[in-house]
Design an enzyme around this catalytic site. Structure first.
Site, PDB file in Angstrom:
ATOM      1  N   HIS A  50       1.204  -1.349  -0.137  1.00 18.26           N
ATOM      2  CA  HIS A  50       0.220  -0.159   0.249  1.00 18.26           C
ATOM      3  C   HIS A  50       0.998   1.671  -0.177  1.00 18.26           C
ATOM      4  CE1 HIS A  50      -2.831  -2.826   0.285  1.00 18.26           C
ATOM      5  NE2 HIS A  50      -2.069  -3.519   1.453  1.00 18.26           N
ATOM      6  N   GLU A  97      -1.520   0.156   8.074  1.00 22.36           N
ATOM      7  CA  GLU A  97      -0.881  -0.679   7.630  1.00 22.36           C
ATOM      8  C   GLU A  97       0.644  -0.179   6.554  1.00 22.36           C
ATOM      9  OE1 GLU A  97      -3.474  -3.703   4.861  1.00 22.36           O
ATOM     10  OE2 GLU A  97      -1.526  -4.200   3.967  1.00 22.36           O
ATOM     11  N   HIS A 115       2.604  -7.302   4.646  1.00 18.22           N
ATOM     12  CA  HIS A 115       1.488  -6.229   4.584  1.00 18.22           C
ATOM     13  C   HIS A 115       1.007  -6.689   6.016  1.00 18.22           C
ATOM     14  CE1 HIS A 115      -0.129  -5.889   0.690  1.00 18.22           C
ATOM     15  NE2 HIS A 115       1.178  -6.266   0.566  1.00 18.22           N
ATOM     16  N   GLU A 168       1.777 -11.480   5.264  1.00 18.39           N
ATOM     17  CA  GLU A 168       0.775 -11.034   5.915  1.00 18.39           C
ATOM     18  C   GLU A 168       1.061 -11.038   7.847  1.00 18.39           C
ATOM     19  OE1 GLU A 168      -1.672  -9.222   5.638  1.00 18.39           O
ATOM     20  OE2 GLU A 168      -2.211  -9.950   3.383  1.00 18.39           O
TER      21      GLU A 168
HETATM   22 ZN    ZN Z   1      -2.560  -5.078   3.083  1.00 20.94          ZN
END
Ligand code: ZN
Length: 319
Positions: free
Chosen positions: A109, A146, A201, A283
């Site tokens: 992101h 994030e 992430h 993640e």
């Molecule tokens: Zn993400």
């Protein structure tokens, strides 16, 4: 978070006082299954099982993360306290064990995506189909985004890899208004001829869903997407990262994705489908769970997370 919020694997797990004992009992086999994978992929020095869902200590988790700021993210303390955020490849210790190896780090992101929703909602070609350029990413309940998290961990990861001699390139330096789109992120790794690419992430799942998972590319073919050559090496890379992540952070593999292995395989992510070099996503935890969020907001935990990822990459590159 993952690019698809509606993935079926994100099922909630409710843990109330009444069923806490049952929930803990259910977590034990989950952690053990993850440990078996970790143990299989780790060296003989790695003989300790991971702690199961450790509670954060006051020293490492008491500090809340910064709230989203309207000012450019490059001015945040996290960005300025770490090495230069330039996307240009920089060479570290030329005599280190990873000298000559190119690693692309993809901070998930962009803090500016929130202000450019129309642009990031535009569809791009991911080979198998068309998909949004990117998403905003998730955030903790008190506003630690994030995008801030991924950039901070990525910079720590860069420093650790360069110390070992790797040449590290970022997909973006938090200095553009939004993006890059997922297809461009993949192309950056491809053009760099990276030996390994890791997209960093954190997830946005239900409260009670905890732990990390590594996302591996599925076998896909369509348009510019053809993962036949990277599925195997990406799994090797991902399994090593999962194992080292457990060792470095003490976190258990996800209790809601991957059946306790800490690994998930997806065919819907453009960043993986379009990659021609070994690539995985990680993640690191669930930003929407208060206990995971406390870890993700801790700078000392983020250092451990970066260490785990760096160790996994190093293990893969020196295999
Ligand atoms: Zn993400």
């Amino acid at each position: 978070m993952s690019y698809d919020e509606n993935q079926p694997s994100a099922r909630p797990r409710r843990v109330g006082r009444g069923n806490l004992t049952i929930a803990i009992a259910a977590l034990v086999p989950t952690a053990l299954a993850g440990w078996l994978v970790w143990r299989a992929m780790s060296g003989p020095e790695d003989n300790e099982p991971p702690k199961v869902l450790p509670l954060p200590s006051r020293q490492t988790a008491g500090k809340p993360g910064p709230a989203p700021s309207p000012s450019p993210p490059v001015s945040s303390p996290a960005a300025t306290s770490a090495p230069s955020p330039s996307t240009s490849p920089s060479k570290g210790n030329v005599s280190g064990p990873l000298a000559g190896k190119v690693v692309v780090v993809d901070p998930g992101h962009n803090p500016g995506n929130f202000r450019h929703t129309s642009e990031i909602n535009e569809l791009v070609d991911i080979g198998t189909n068309r998909k949004e350029c990117d998403t905003t990413g998730t955030a903790t309940n008190d506003g630690y985004t994030e995008a801030e998290f991924t950039f901070d961990v990525s910079q720590r990861l860069r420093a650790l890899l360069e110390k070992q001699g790797a040449t590290v390139k970022f997909t973006h330096a938090n200095d553009r208004p939004f993006g890059p789109c997922v297809d461009e992120r993949a192309r950056i790794g491809n053009k760099a001829g990276a030996a390994a690419v890791v997209s960093v992430h954190a997830d946005g799942s239900a409260v009670g869903n905890r732990g990390f998972h590594v996302i591996l590319p599925a076998l896909v073919k369509g348009g510019a997407a053809d993962t036949a050559k990277i599925v195997g090496p990406s799994r090797d890379l991902g399994e090593r990262i999962a194992g080292k992540f457990v060792r470095a952070t003490g976190s258990a593999p996800s209790n809601y994705v991957g059946g306790g292995t800490g690994l998930d395989v997806r065919k819907d992510l453009g960043g993986l489908n379009l990659s021609t070099v070994p690539k995985v996503f990680i993640e690191c935890g669930n930003m929407r769970d208060p206990k995971d969020a406390a870890l993700l907001k801790s700078s000392s935990w983020r250092q451990k997370a970066a260490q785990g990822i760096a160790d996994g990459i190093g293990s893969y590159l020196l295999r």
